[in-house]
Design a protein around this motif. Structure first.
Motif, PDB file in Angstrom:
ATOM      1  N   UNK A 238      36.721   4.796 -80.565  1.00 57.08           N
ATOM      2  CA  UNK A 238      37.662   4.308 -81.593  1.00 57.08           C
ATOM      3  C   UNK A 238      37.867   5.307 -82.721  1.00 57.08           C
ATOM      4  N   UNK A 239      36.861   6.181 -82.970  1.00 57.05           N
ATOM      5  CA  UNK A 239      36.998   7.192 -84.020  1.00 57.05           C
ATOM      6  C   UNK A 239      38.205   8.089 -83.769  1.00 57.05           C
ATOM      7  N   UNK A 240      38.424   8.442 -82.506  1.00 58.14           N
ATOM      8  CA  UNK A 240      39.519   9.350 -82.168  1.00 58.14           C
ATOM      9  C   UNK A 240      40.879   8.722 -82.467  1.00 58.14           C
ATOM     10  N   UNK A 241      40.931   7.390 -82.522  1.00 60.72           N
ATOM     11  CA  UNK A 241      42.191   6.704 -82.797  1.00 60.72           C
ATOM     12  C   UNK A 241      42.408   6.505 -84.293  1.00 60.72           C
ATOM     13  N   UNK A 242      41.320   6.392 -85.042  1.00 63.37           N
ATOM     14  CA  UNK A 242      41.421   6.103 -86.475  1.00 63.37           C
ATOM     15  C   UNK A 242      41.713   7.369 -87.278  1.00 63.37           C
ATOM     16  N   UNK A 243      40.979   8.455 -86.974  1.00 63.16           N
ATOM     17  CA  UNK A 243      41.088   9.672 -87.763  1.00 63.16           C
ATOM     18  C   UNK A 243      42.092  10.646 -87.150  1.00 63.16           C
ATOM     19  N   UNK A 244      42.836  11.378 -87.998  1.00 61.68           N
ATOM     20  CA  UNK A 244      43.770  12.380 -87.477  1.00 61.68           C
ATOM     21  C   UNK A 244      43.010  13.581 -86.909  1.00 61.68           C
ATOM     22  N   UNK A 245      43.681  14.384 -86.082  1.00 57.23           N
ATOM     23  CA  UNK A 245      43.021  15.530 -85.450  1.00 57.23           C
ATOM     24  C   UNK A 245      42.512  16.530 -86.474  1.00 57.23           C
ATOM     25  N   UNK A 246      43.267  16.707 -87.571  1.00 62.34           N
ATOM     26  CA  UNK A 246      42.835  17.707 -88.553  1.00 62.34           C
ATOM     27  C   UNK A 246      41.488  17.347 -89.161  1.00 62.34           C
ATOM     28  N   UNK A 247      41.139  16.063 -89.175  1.00 65.01           N
ATOM     29  CA  UNK A 247      39.833  15.667 -89.700  1.00 65.01           C
ATOM     30  C   UNK A 247      38.722  16.214 -88.817  1.00 65.01           C
ATOM     31  N   UNK A 248      38.869  16.109 -87.491  1.00 67.37           N
ATOM     32  CA  UNK A 248      37.862  16.642 -86.586  1.00 67.37           C
ATOM     33  C   UNK A 248      37.828  18.161 -86.635  1.00 67.37           C
ATOM     34  N   UNK A 249      38.971  18.789 -86.880  1.00 62.50           N
ATOM     35  CA  UNK A 249      39.014  20.239 -86.989  1.00 62.50           C
ATOM     36  C   UNK A 249      38.240  20.726 -88.216  1.00 62.50           C
ATOM     37  N   UNK A 250      38.449  20.067 -89.359  1.00 63.67           N
ATOM     38  CA  UNK A 250      37.731  20.496 -90.559  1.00 63.67           C
ATOM     39  C   UNK A 250      36.240  20.213 -90.437  1.00 63.67           C
ATOM     40  N   UNK A 251      35.896  19.155 -89.689  1.00 68.55           N
ATOM     41  CA  UNK A 251      34.480  18.878 -89.473  1.00 68.55           C
ATOM     42  C   UNK A 251      33.834  19.967 -88.616  1.00 68.55           C
ATOM     43  N   UNK A 252      34.560  20.430 -87.613  1.00 68.92           N
ATOM     44  CA  UNK A 252      34.044  21.515 -86.785  1.00 68.92           C
ATOM     45  C   UNK A 252      33.835  22.773 -87.620  1.00 68.92           C
ATOM     46  N   UNK A 253      34.773  23.084 -88.502  1.00 69.41           N
ATOM     47  CA  UNK A 253      34.630  24.254 -89.374  1.00 69.41           C
ATOM     48  C   UNK A 253      33.399  24.105 -90.265  1.00 69.41           C
ATOM     49  N   UNK A 254      33.179  22.906 -90.775  1.00 71.30           N
ATOM     50  CA  UNK A 254      32.021  22.656 -91.636  1.00 71.30           C
ATOM     51  C   UNK A 254      30.719  22.893 -90.888  1.00 71.30           C
ATOM     52  N   UNK A 255      30.668  22.464 -89.622  1.00 69.81           N
ATOM     53  CA  UNK A 255      29.465  22.643 -88.820  1.00 69.81           C
ATOM     54  C   UNK A 255      29.156  24.126 -88.618  1.00 69.81           C
ATOM     55  N   UNK A 256      30.176  24.929 -88.331  1.00 70.63           N
ATOM     56  CA  UNK A 256      29.944  26.367 -88.159  1.00 70.63           C
ATOM     57  C   UNK A 256      29.491  27.015 -89.462  1.00 70.63           C
ATOM     58  N   UNK A 257      30.006  26.544 -90.574  1.00 69.35           N
ATOM     59  CA  UNK A 257      29.608  27.094 -91.874  1.00 69.35           C
ATOM     60  C   UNK A 257      28.159  26.755 -92.200  1.00 69.35           C
ATOM     61  N   UNK A 258      27.665  25.636 -91.701  1.00 75.13           N
ATOM     62  CA  UNK A 258      26.270  25.287 -91.932  1.00 75.13           C
ATOM     63  C   UNK A 258      25.329  26.261 -91.238  1.00 75.13           C
ATOM     64  N   UNK A 259      25.749  26.837 -90.117  1.00 76.38           N
ATOM     65  CA  UNK A 259      24.916  27.785 -89.373  1.00 76.38           C
ATOM     66  C   UNK A 259      25.184  29.239 -89.738  1.00 76.38           C
ATOM     67  N   UNK A 260      26.266  29.507 -90.414  1.00 75.42           N
ATOM     68  CA  UNK A 260      26.760  30.870 -90.537  1.00 75.42           C
ATOM     69  C   UNK A 260      25.774  31.822 -91.206  1.00 75.42           C
ATOM     70  N   UNK A 261      25.149  31.376 -92.279  1.00 73.09           N
ATOM     71  CA  UNK A 261      24.201  32.247 -92.980  1.00 73.09           C
ATOM     72  C   UNK A 261      23.027  32.638 -92.105  1.00 73.09           C
ATOM     73  N   UNK A 262      22.486  31.661 -91.333  1.00 67.15           N
ATOM     74  CA  UNK A 262      21.352  31.949 -90.450  1.00 67.15           C
ATOM     75  C   UNK A 262      21.744  32.969 -89.382  1.00 67.15           C
ATOM     76  N   UNK A 263      22.881  32.737 -88.746  1.00 71.08           N
ATOM     77  CA  UNK A 263      23.271  33.551 -87.605  1.00 71.08           C
ATOM     78  C   UNK A 263      23.707  34.947 -88.018  1.00 71.08           C
ATOM     79  N   UNK A 264      24.330  35.059 -89.183  1.00 73.01           N
ATOM     80  CA  UNK A 264      24.714  36.375 -89.677  1.00 73.01           C
ATOM     81  C   UNK A 264      23.484  37.231 -89.951  1.00 73.01           C
ATOM     82  N   UNK A 265      22.461  36.634 -90.549  1.00 73.20           N
ATOM     83  CA  UNK A 265      21.228  37.388 -90.824  1.00 73.20           C
ATOM     84  C   UNK A 265      20.485  37.711 -89.534  1.00 73.20           C
ATOM     85  N   UNK A 266      20.503  36.805 -88.556  1.00 75.24           N
ATOM     86  CA  UNK A 266      19.880  37.055 -87.254  1.00 75.24           C
ATOM     87  C   UNK A 266      20.547  38.253 -86.577  1.00 75.24           C
TER      88      UNK A 266
END
Length: 546
Positions: free
Chosen positions: A349-377
């Motif tokens: 039901x989430x896919x019907x309630x929220x627009x696609x751009x919401x899931x896109x920005x969430x995906x970007x947020x997830x990558x940003x949470x890892x970015x500092x670790x992976x860049x230093x690695x």
């Protein structure tokens, strides 16, 4: 790395983990003892390690070094029995690489892309057919991706040379009218295929495309299968990215409370079962240790395809199929591009309630949470110049897929421009500058100016900035940002006009009505501003917001 899968029929992440219990009693005093390495060899400790540490309840309970070695072997991924090192025939160019989502390829402009150090230009000709050339004009080496499309032909904007079809040069403005265009004016081409919504490129200039190697994903061909797909540029090597995507153990910690999914208290041991190993990759099952037989099936296929599949059966015996697909393209040292596709035969039901751009920005947020670790690695691997066996302390209950990937690199790395394997290493001939992903105040300032690309630059791409990592590659998000900007401007103008009218009118009722309307417009403009921010501003952890 975890992303919300809008197709799973629940609101929790598809990879829920729980925290394991401490082996020590609550009233024990926990001490950390460090000593110099003993003379006996411990294969589980890094060769670069200068100290041995053991966590114990008290001084009396300190285990002997031999006992500690035995304990290490029980929890760490150790060495396999000595076998003759195997190398597989491998040529990185004789592979299909994911270039772009088909739906995101521009209709009216060329697109500059890279595979390792090879620069390509992708575009649609006058018939809508996808074409891929070397991104270099044979005249004076200008980038064709900086050019424009004229009647389906790609024009270099340096001197106006035009190319069409299989790289044939059809116009040189500087040639006399009676002169023929030389054959050497043609540009090198690459074979591309559109398969299941993704544009793939065959990189070998010597051998014909091998259609048997073109990836095909069974779940995506099932009736009723739908997906949410996003594209992201990332400031670290594609091998680091693949490791991160193979690592479910980090999800509850790194992505704690990311949109009601991962929770740090869910961290716990995992169970892995490798079922396939080949020159093309590996596959197997994984899941939570306490749940018994693992239910998630992971497959890595050379050179850059990772998929995580799950099959569910409801009480009526009807089966549902879910897939997390990650297509990781190397774009140079310390850089990569990722196509993420989450889908299933049954929608939440989430896919019907929220627009696609919401899931896109969430995906970007997830990558940003890892970015500092992976860049230093990424930076440490380049500086240390040793295989991962010398640097990683890997656990059996979390790092099995990472170890399998680096061991696969041992077999085929000799056929790549560079690689970091478990026991082998081949460094890049020229080390690239590795930029740290910004954090704290710097990240905040960079994220606040998406249209300018960050600090000190003017309209220049900046992979530390969400606007350039994702929005410019996504037609949907670009349209969304433009629409919200237009609505914000319009509502702000209307609010100002209504306030001016409220000042001019004399009746109290009219004043109240106009001011109420102005407030509603201002509230709408604020909502548009927040939506723009969600799509273009980097996630910054609370404790890094200086």
């Amino acid at each position: 790395m975890a992303l919300v899968n809008p197709f799973l029929p629940h609101t929790r992440t598809s990879l829920p983990l729980r925290h394991s219990l401490s082996p020590f009693k609550q009233n024990s005093s926990l001490l950390v003892l460090c000593s110099l390495p003993s003379q006996s060899f411990n294969p589980f400790l890094s060769r670069r390690s200068q100290a041995r540490c053991a966590a114990v309840a008290d001084f009396e309970a300190t285990p002997s070094l031999d006992h500690q070695d035995k304990q290490d072997r029980e929890v760490l991924l150790g060495e396999e029995p000595r076998v003759e090192r195997i190398k597989a025939d491998y040529d990185w160019t004789e592979e299909w690489y994911p270039l772009y989502l088909t739906q995101s390829v521009p209709d009216d402009a060329p697109l500059g892309l890279k595979v390792f150090d090879k620069q390509l230009v992708l575009f649609k000709d006058g018939n809508g057919q996808l074409r891929c050339y070397e991104d270099r004009c044979p005249h004076r080496l200008a980038k064709l991706s900086e050019g424009q499309l004229i009647d389906g032909r790609l024009e270099c904007l340096y001197h106006g040379w035009q190319f069409e079809g299989e790289g044939k040069c059809v116009k040189i403005p500087q040639l006399p009218a009676d002169a023929k265009i030389p054959r050497s004016a043609c540009v090198r081409t690459y074979e591309v295929r559109d398969s299941q919504g993704v544009v793939w490129v065959w990189m070998s200039p010597k051998t014909s495309p091998n259609v048997n190697k073109l990836p095909w994903f069974e779940n995506f061909a099932r009736p009723g299968f739908q997906d949410v797909s996003t594209t992201h540029e990332l400031p670290y090597d594609h091998s680091i990215l693949l490791e991160n995507l193979m690592d479910p153990a980090h999800i509850p910690i790194s992505h704690d409370r990311t949109d009601w999914t991962a929770k740090r208290e869910d961290a716990q041991p995992l169970r892995f079962q490798v079922t396939e190993r080949s020159d093309r990759g590996f596959a197997g099952w994984w899941g939570k240790e306490k749940d018994g037989p693992p239910a998630n099936f992971l497959r890595f296929e050379a050179p850059c395809v990772l998929q995580n599949n799950r099959e569910l059966t409801d009480k009526n015996g009807e089966k549902s199929y879910f897939t997390g697909l990650f297509l990781c393209r190397p774009t140079g040292q310390g850089k990569s591009m990722l196509i993420v596709r989450f889908g299933g035969t049954k929608r939440s039901p989430l896919a019907k309630i929220f627009p696609k751009w919401y899931f896109h920005q969430n995906a970007s947020k997830v990558f940003e949470q890892d970015m500092g670790f992976l860049s230093s690695q990424n930076e440490i691997l380049l500086k240390e110049k040793v295989p991962t066996k010398e640097l990683y302390l890997s656990l059996k209950s979390s790092d099995t897929w990472v170890a399998e990937y680096r061991k696969w690199m041992d077999k085929v790395g000799h056929g790549m421009p560079y690689h970091f394997g478990h026991r082998t290493i081949s460094l890049p001939k020229e080390l690239a500058v590795v930029e740290h992903a910004p954090a704290g105040l710097v990240a905040g300032m960079s994220a606040s100016s998406p249209a300018k690309g960050g600090i000190g630059t003017m309209h220049a791409p900046n992979l530390a900035n969400r606007y350039f990592r994702h929005v410019i590659h996504c037609k949907g998000c670009r349209s969304t940002v433009k629409a919200f900007q237009a609505w914000k401007s319009a509502l702000s103008a209307v609010a100002i006009a209504l306030v001016a009218l409220a000042i001019l009118v004399s009746g109290r009722q009219w004043k109240a009505l106009l001011l109420l309307s102005a407030s509603a417009c201002s509230l709408g403009a604020y909502g548009c501003s927040k939506a723009i921010s969600m799509n273009t501003t980097n996630f910054i952890r609370t404790h890094r917001r200086l």
